[in-house]
Structure formats: C-alpha cells, structure tokens
Design a protein around this motif. Structure first.
Motif, mmCIF file in Angstrom:
data_model
loop_
_atom_site.group_PDB
_atom_site.id
_atom_site.type_symbol
_atom_site.label_atom_id
_atom_site.label_comp_id
_atom_site.label_asym_id
_atom_site.label_seq_id
_atom_site.Cartn_x
_atom_site.Cartn_y
_atom_site.Cartn_z
ATOM 1 N N GLY A 458 0.812 -1.209 0.000
ATOM 2 C CA GLY A 458 0.000 0.000 0.000
ATOM 3 C C GLY A 458 0.847 1.262 0.000
ATOM 4 N N ASN A 459 1.928 1.241 0.763
ATOM 5 C CA ASN A 459 2.820 2.405 0.853
ATOM 6 C C ASN A 459 3.498 2.677 -0.490
ATOM 7 O OD1 ASN A 459 4.246 4.499 2.216
ATOM 8 N ND2 ASN A 459 6.021 3.162 2.359
ATOM 9 N N ILE A 460 4.000 1.606 -1.123
ATOM 10 C CA ILE A 460 4.709 1.766 -2.401
ATOM 11 C C ILE A 460 3.757 2.196 -3.510
ATOM 12 C CG2 ILE A 460 5.955 0.506 -4.205
ATOM 13 C CD1 ILE A 460 7.253 -1.164 -1.964
ATOM 14 N N LYS A 461 2.581 1.578 -3.573
ATOM 15 C CA LYS A 461 1.672 1.832 -4.691
ATOM 16 C C LYS A 461 0.828 3.098 -4.490
ATOM 17 C CE LYS A 461 -0.207 -2.015 -6.482
ATOM 18 N NZ LYS A 461 -0.904 -3.329 -6.520
ATOM 19 N N GLN A 462 0.320 3.311 -3.281
ATOM 20 C CA GLN A 462 -0.575 4.443 -3.068
ATOM 21 C C GLN A 462 0.178 5.702 -2.633
ATOM 22 O OE1 GLN A 462 -3.829 4.486 -3.723
ATOM 23 N NE2 GLN A 462 -4.025 6.631 -3.119
#
Length: 495
Positions: A458-462
């Motif tokens: 979630g951190n990397i993509k969003q």
C-alpha cells in the motif's frame, strides 16, 4: 550573506538523504564495484550513482531525466552526488545494465545491516504478493489458445488437400499415405507442401479452388508455423505474453479503472517482510501466488544461507506442494488453506452437514460412514499432476444403495452412488496448519500479517505512486523492484 553556507549546512541533520548516504557507505558494495570494471576511467563512481538512484526512489523520482535535473537543481541530490551532474543516459545505463548482476547483493547487504541493528528478523517473515502492470502495450497480446486454434486449422487444411491429391493422383505419382498431423512443426509442414506441389503442380485438370488453396499454403504455412513455434518457445508454461515486453503475462489487476475485468500485461511481485522491512523479493510471470512460493523460499536460502524458521501467508499459498516444501525445510508454516476462514464460522458448518470433511472415517476398516450409517468402501487411487509437475494422490471411496436412500438428493447431487476422493496427505497438512493457526502464537501471527506485509504494498503503490514499471524485461524489472525494496527499507529506518 557575507559567507555563503555550504551544502552540508543546508541539508538537515535527520534528513532521509543522510540515511541513504550513511547506509550505502556502511554496506559492502564490492559486488557492484566488480560489476563496473570497464576499460578506461568512468566519469562517475558507481557508489555515487547508486546513492542517487536509491534516494531518487526514496523521494518518488523514478525517471532518469528527472534524476538528471534533480542532480543540478535539488540541494539534497547535489549534496549526495558531490556536485556531480550525470546525464540521463548515464543514469539509465547504470540502472539497466551495470546493476543487473549487482543489485541483489546490495539489497542483501542492506537487509543484513538492518538485521544487525535489530530492526528486522531474517528468519521469521510474512509473505504476500501483488500484481504490477508492465511497461507494455496492453493490446499487443499473444495467446497460447489462439496459436493452438490456428495450428488445428492448418492441420485440417493440409489433411483435406492431401486427401484431394490422393483422389486425383495416378499410381505412378507415388503419393504416400498421409503423414501424421497430430503434431506439426516447420520441417513436417515444409515436406508436406513440397510433396503436394510435386504431385499437383503439373496437373492441368485441377479444381481452381484447390490451386488457390495450394498456392496460399505454399506461401504462408512454412513461415506461419515457424512464427508459432517461436511464440510457443517464448510462452513456455504461460498462457499469454505481450509483444512489447515478452516477459510480461496478461493478468487481472486490482486497479481496474474501467471496471470490466480487462487483462493487462504485468508481473507478480512476491515479498517477505519483517516489521514492514522487505527481507526478500522475487518477480514471477505467472499470476497465481500458489506456484511462486518454492522459488521464493529458494531465493531466501541463496541470499542469506539459512532457511526460514517461520513463514506466515494467506490462503493463496495453501497447497499440498507448498506444505510439503515447508515441511521438508523444517519451516513452521502459519499458512492458511482455502476453506480455513469459512471453517471458523459456525453458520458455514451448519449449512453443509453432509460435506465430505464432516463424514466419519473408520481408520481400522479404512472406510467412511455416510450420513445414513452405511459404509463407503475404498475402491482405488486417482493421481493427477499440477501445472508445476507435482503429483497428487487421492483415495476414492464409494457408497452403496444411494438410489433407495431417503437422503438421496440432499446428501449429494450426482447420479448413482456417491463417490468421494480424499487426499490423505493434504488432509494431514491441513490438520497441522489448523492447529498452528489457532494456537496462541498462530493467532498473533495472523493478526500481525495484516499490518506487516500488506501495508508495504500500500505504501509503495498508493503513497509513493508506483503502479507501473518503467523498464521492460524481467531482469530490468527485478532491478527496478530491488531499488524500490531498498528505498522502502531506508524510508522505514528513517521513520
């Protein structure tokens, strides 16, 4: 200002760029230096270029052109590069070529450094996967099924024209029996075309349609079959690939803005985390998580020279083959199987009172007891192989007198006597997994998994906006994800 400040004074003491500089300075990058031994003198030291790339991924700057601009205009990059100004070609060549054989060792050194500081565990991990879109045209696809369909059409056309040739050929033409078209290749197609032309070319009374068809087959088929063989070689065990990135496979993505289930070319990225630090990563062309675990565990062993103690994962990994691999490696597997979550619900258990797993098993007589109390006797084994070549064995049990049973229709829907197949080895693994997952430690592991591995994706993509790879080919995609993994670990350390 009477005395202009230095760049060091302008960079805050706790800034992430200092963490990047400190971590890269402390790890062993001999593998990177060895990979960059080239003739002549390089303008830029590989350690400096690595720092620039890693900090670029930390600060969401992924483009080589934007990194070039940042090295000239951004104070943090200027401090990190020592006022060096590599151009975008240098940065891109370093990332795509020079890091090919060295980035994995850099990532491993960062993980070992963080483990030595007590920030993560290399032996106790949480594993999950996500699909990320490839840098490929989503309309330039090749499907295995389409190739097989076209080959069947070719077989049919060759067989029909051969039969026609037999009907008009004379004895002296010496036309042999039709070849076996079960499997066709370039050599067989070419031989068939040459033979047909030799027999039919000089005949003047041929059907015009057959002449046209023969000319088309002669012109197109040898070239087409060679093209199909080349595509099948690229496909391997996959069902599809993109012409603009032949390593990418068409997969269903969660990020589907059209909401139509459109398949897109992508890669299946697998990671293992500890305390939201990435400990291991692998890139796979197959969309299912089930078939990725073996390679993922082997990569962990190759990277750190030690096997895992525990691994926690969701039901996507709960197959017989994976349980066997983890048991053989003496790994404590907190891995769910397909129906684990539903089995925790009393409502689900009440809905299917006649389900196979609720039948009583008599170990002494090796038989199951049906809901009416009749024996279901063992009748033999059935074997099948999975897509990875793993052989599964199931025991078959059959009931008697189902036609006159008052529960007929409620107990099972099939015609005739009820037959069940039981994979005893998988049942054993499921029972073992059930005990582990419902133990005090297992419950804690299941809770931890939800906020350990999933937030990393979630951190990397969003939060950092990385939803599509910039480079093409599995090797370069692995480099790109390796840089993202290093950046994630450094961001977590800085936080």
């Amino acid at each position: 200002m009477a005395i202009p400040p230095t760049l060091d004074e302008l960079v805050a003491k706790g800034h992430p760029v200092r963490i990047v500089n400190d971590v890269i300075n402390r790890i062993n990058i001999q593998g990177l230096l060895d990979a960059n031994k080239i003739k002549g003198t390089s303008s830029y030291h590989p350690q400096m270029l690595l720092k620039v790339l890693v900090y670029g991924y930390v600060s969401n700057i992924y483009s080589s052109r934007k990194l070039e601009v940042a090295c000239r205009e951004n104070i943090n990059f200027m401090w990190l590069s020592g006022m060096s100004y590599p151009d975008h070609n240098t940065i891109n060549r370093f990332r795509g070529v020079r890091l090919k054989d060295a980035l994995r060792s850099v990532f491993e050194e960062v993980v070992k450094l963080l483990a030595a500081e007590g920030l993560l565990s290399i032996e106790d991990v949480y594993t999950d996967g996500t699909k990320i879109e490839a840098n490929a045209n989503k309309y330039t696809f090749v499907w295995k099924k389409a190739i097989q369909t076209n080959k069947e059409k070719m077989k049919k056309a060759l067989s029909e024209i051969w039969q026609y040739a037999q009907s008009v050929a004379k004895v002296e033409d010496g036309l042999p029996e039709p070849p076996d078209f079960t499997d066709i290749d370039t050599e067989k197609v070419q031989q068939t075309v040459d033979t047909l032309n030799a027999v039919l070319a000089e005949k003047t009374d041929l059907d015009k349609k057959v002449k046209v068809k023969l000319r088309y087959i002669t012109r197109e088929y040898p070239e087409k079959i060679a093209e199909y063989e080349h595509k099948e070689e690229i496909l391997g065990e996959r069902n599809s690939f993109s012409k603009t990135d032949t390593d990418a496979t068409f997969m269903r993505m969660k990020e589907d803005h059209m909401q139509n289930g459109q398949l897109k070319p992508g890669y299946n990225v697998q990671i293992s985390t500890s305390n939201q630090f990435i400990v291991n990563y692998t890139i796979h062309p197959n969309p299912t998580d089930t078939t990725t675990l073996k390679e993922h565990i082997e990569q962990h062993q190759a990277s750190f020279g030690k096997t895992l103690k525990t691994i926690t994962a969701d039901a996507g990994y709960g197959s017989e083959e994976n349980y066997e691999i983890m048991e053989a490696g003496q790994i404590e597997a907190y891995v769910k199987y397909g129906m684990f979550d539903k089995e925790q619900s009393e409502t689900h258990n009440k809905k299917k009172p006649f389900a196979q797993d609720r039948l009583f098993y008599n170990r002494e007589q090796d038989c199951y007891i049906c809901p009416m109390g009749q024996k279901m006797n063992y009748t033999g084994d059935s074997k099948r192989k999975t897509s990875t070549g793993f052989e599964q064995t199931s025991k078959r049990y059959q009931a008697k007198n189902c036609a006159t049973c008052p529960l007929n229709g409620a107990c099972h829907k099939s015609q005739g006597n009820r037959i069940i197949e039981v994979n005893t080895n998988l049942v054993r693994h499921k029972a073992k997994a059930y005990q582990l997952l419902n133990s005090e430690k297992g419950v804690e592991k299941r809770k931890q998994r939800c906020h350990d591995v999933e937030p990393v994706f979630g951190n990397i993509k969003q939060n950092h906006g990385f939803r599509r790879f910039m480079l093409r080919g599995k090797e370069k995609v692995s480099i790109e994800w390796g840089l993202l993994a290093i950046a994630q670990n450094i961001r977590k350390k800085a936080a």
